[in-house]
Motif scaffolding. Sequence first.
Motif, PDB file in Angstrom:
ATOM      1  N   ILE A 111     -46.893  -7.123 -36.867  1.00  0.00           N
ATOM      2  CA  ILE A 111     -46.222  -5.833 -37.022  1.00  0.00           C
ATOM      3  C   ILE A 111     -45.195  -5.888 -38.147  1.00  0.00           C
ATOM      4  CG2 ILE A 111     -44.651  -4.204 -35.897  1.00  0.00           C
ATOM      5  CD1 ILE A 111     -46.111  -4.861 -33.252  1.00  0.00           C
ATOM      6  N   MET A 112     -44.415  -6.960 -38.174  1.00  0.00           N
ATOM      7  CA  MET A 112     -43.398  -7.086 -39.224  1.00  0.00           C
ATOM      8  C   MET A 112     -44.025  -7.138 -40.619  1.00  0.00           C
ATOM      9  SD  MET A 112     -40.367  -7.175 -37.847  1.00  0.00           S
ATOM     10  CE  MET A 112     -39.587  -7.479 -36.264  1.00  0.00           C
ATOM     11  N   PRO A 131     -41.195  -8.985 -45.997  1.00  0.00           N
ATOM     12  CA  PRO A 131     -41.637 -10.253 -46.592  1.00  0.00           C
ATOM     13  C   PRO A 131     -41.578 -11.394 -45.581  1.00  0.00           C
ATOM     14  CG  PRO A 131     -39.444  -9.662 -47.367  1.00  0.00           C
ATOM     15  CD  PRO A 131     -39.940  -8.490 -46.587  1.00  0.00           C
ATOM     16  N   ALA A 132     -42.333 -12.432 -45.860  1.00  0.00           N
ATOM     17  CA  ALA A 132     -42.414 -13.571 -44.939  1.00  0.00           C
ATOM     18  C   ALA A 132     -41.055 -14.221 -44.677  1.00  0.00           C
ATOM     19  CB  ALA A 132     -43.412 -14.593 -45.475  1.00  0.00           C
ATOM     20  N   PRO A 133     -40.207 -14.434 -45.695  1.00  0.00           N
ATOM     21  CA  PRO A 133     -38.909 -15.068 -45.408  1.00  0.00           C
ATOM     22  C   PRO A 133     -38.046 -14.241 -44.454  1.00  0.00           C
ATOM     23  CG  PRO A 133     -39.419 -15.220 -47.744  1.00  0.00           C
ATOM     24  CD  PRO A 133     -40.436 -14.300 -47.152  1.00  0.00           C
ATOM     25  N   GLN A 134     -38.032 -12.906 -44.629  1.00  0.00           N
ATOM     26  CA  GLN A 134     -37.235 -12.059 -43.745  1.00  0.00           C
ATOM     27  C   GLN A 134     -37.804 -12.075 -42.332  1.00  0.00           C
ATOM     28  OE1 GLN A 134     -37.016  -7.965 -44.963  1.00  0.00           O
ATOM     29  NE2 GLN A 134     -35.282  -7.508 -43.631  1.00  0.00           N
ATOM     30  N   THR A 135     -39.133 -12.049 -42.223  1.00  0.00           N
ATOM     31  CA  THR A 135     -39.772 -12.122 -40.912  1.00  0.00           C
ATOM     32  C   THR A 135     -39.452 -13.444 -40.241  1.00  0.00           C
ATOM     33  OG1 THR A 135     -41.587 -10.699 -41.687  1.00  0.00           O
ATOM     34  CG2 THR A 135     -41.987 -12.011 -39.711  1.00  0.00           C
ATOM     35  N   VAL A 145     -44.886 -18.433 -39.920  1.00  0.00           N
ATOM     36  CA  VAL A 145     -45.148 -16.994 -40.021  1.00  0.00           C
ATOM     37  C   VAL A 145     -46.497 -16.750 -40.685  1.00  0.00           C
ATOM     38  CG1 VAL A 145     -44.459 -14.904 -41.268  1.00  0.00           C
ATOM     39  CG2 VAL A 145     -42.766 -16.205 -39.957  1.00  0.00           C
ATOM     40  N   LYS A 146     -46.776 -17.450 -41.778  1.00  0.00           N
ATOM     41  CA  LYS A 146     -48.048 -17.266 -42.472  1.00  0.00           C
ATOM     42  C   LYS A 146     -49.223 -17.661 -41.585  1.00  0.00           C
ATOM     43  CE  LYS A 146     -46.141 -17.795 -47.132  1.00  0.00           C
ATOM     44  NZ  LYS A 146     -46.127 -18.604 -48.386  1.00  0.00           N
TER      45      LYS A 146
END
Length: 306
Positions: free
Chosen positions: A134-135, A142-146, A157-158
């Motif tokens: 969802i994020m 972006p991945a860093p914020q997620t 995350v990835k």
Amino acid sequence: MDEGEFAEMAERHRHELRVHCYRMLGSFTDAEDLVQETLLRAWRKRESFEGRSTFRAWLYRIATNACLDALASPSRTREMAAAPAPMAEISWLEPFPDRFLDEPGATVVERETIELAFLAAIQHLPPRQRAVLIMRDVLGWPAPQTAEMLEMSVASVKSALQRGRGTLRENLPEKRSEWTARAGLEEREVLRRYVEASERSDLSALTELLREDARQTMPPHGLVYEGREAILELWTPVIEGEAAWGEWRSLPIWANRQPAVANYVRQNGETFTPVNIDVLRVDGGIAEITTFDAHTFDLFGLPARL
């Protein structure tokens, strides 16, 4: 931050937080409760907001964690374990009234991220994978914020996103990517005809509206009717013959950016009482009907009697 300032800032994001919690939980009722829980937690933790992120991102972090806590509860864990594999038989699934999506100040919600097929499919993802998908894919973060929000590494995350996308593809209906966006004339015309045929108890007209491969499901009961013939076997005794339920009244509404109908029946009385809500997916006729119990009438602000 005093109470007035906090309330003003929080209210700006209430609508989108409700949609976010709904995507996480699949239940409108639970989403409403979790928004309240989010704002309560935020108020209690308001001194911890130091401005390193936006107030909106801070609220999303609190809301996501509140949803993850709810999904980890014993009752929801038992529900998820008992859920059958097909995508539309999620027992806790509820419709989302479009009137809340269209409120002033509400964030624009893309249809494909709120339609019932998508909502049911993501319920099959483990909670943290669901949050990542969802994020990243819905909110576009972006991945860093997620990773920071979910206290995960960027690599995790990835990996979660890749697995989540795979599970999502497995649980979405076939050829969903080929569905035509039909928010215009076809949907409105089918909705009009469906209402008229229902109120006339016209089984022939209803039959014409159904695709041969139409499907009807009934959460939370896990009932599934595959194909036009199976659906007609369900409808016929209700509409025709000595066992027919009575006189029908149907009100057109919209849910999850899809046409829907609130059905009432009058049986030996002076008033029509609620029966169910049918949410329609239209694609060259009615391709799918998701039928919800009468308790969902309250979500739409529908009258208890007609």
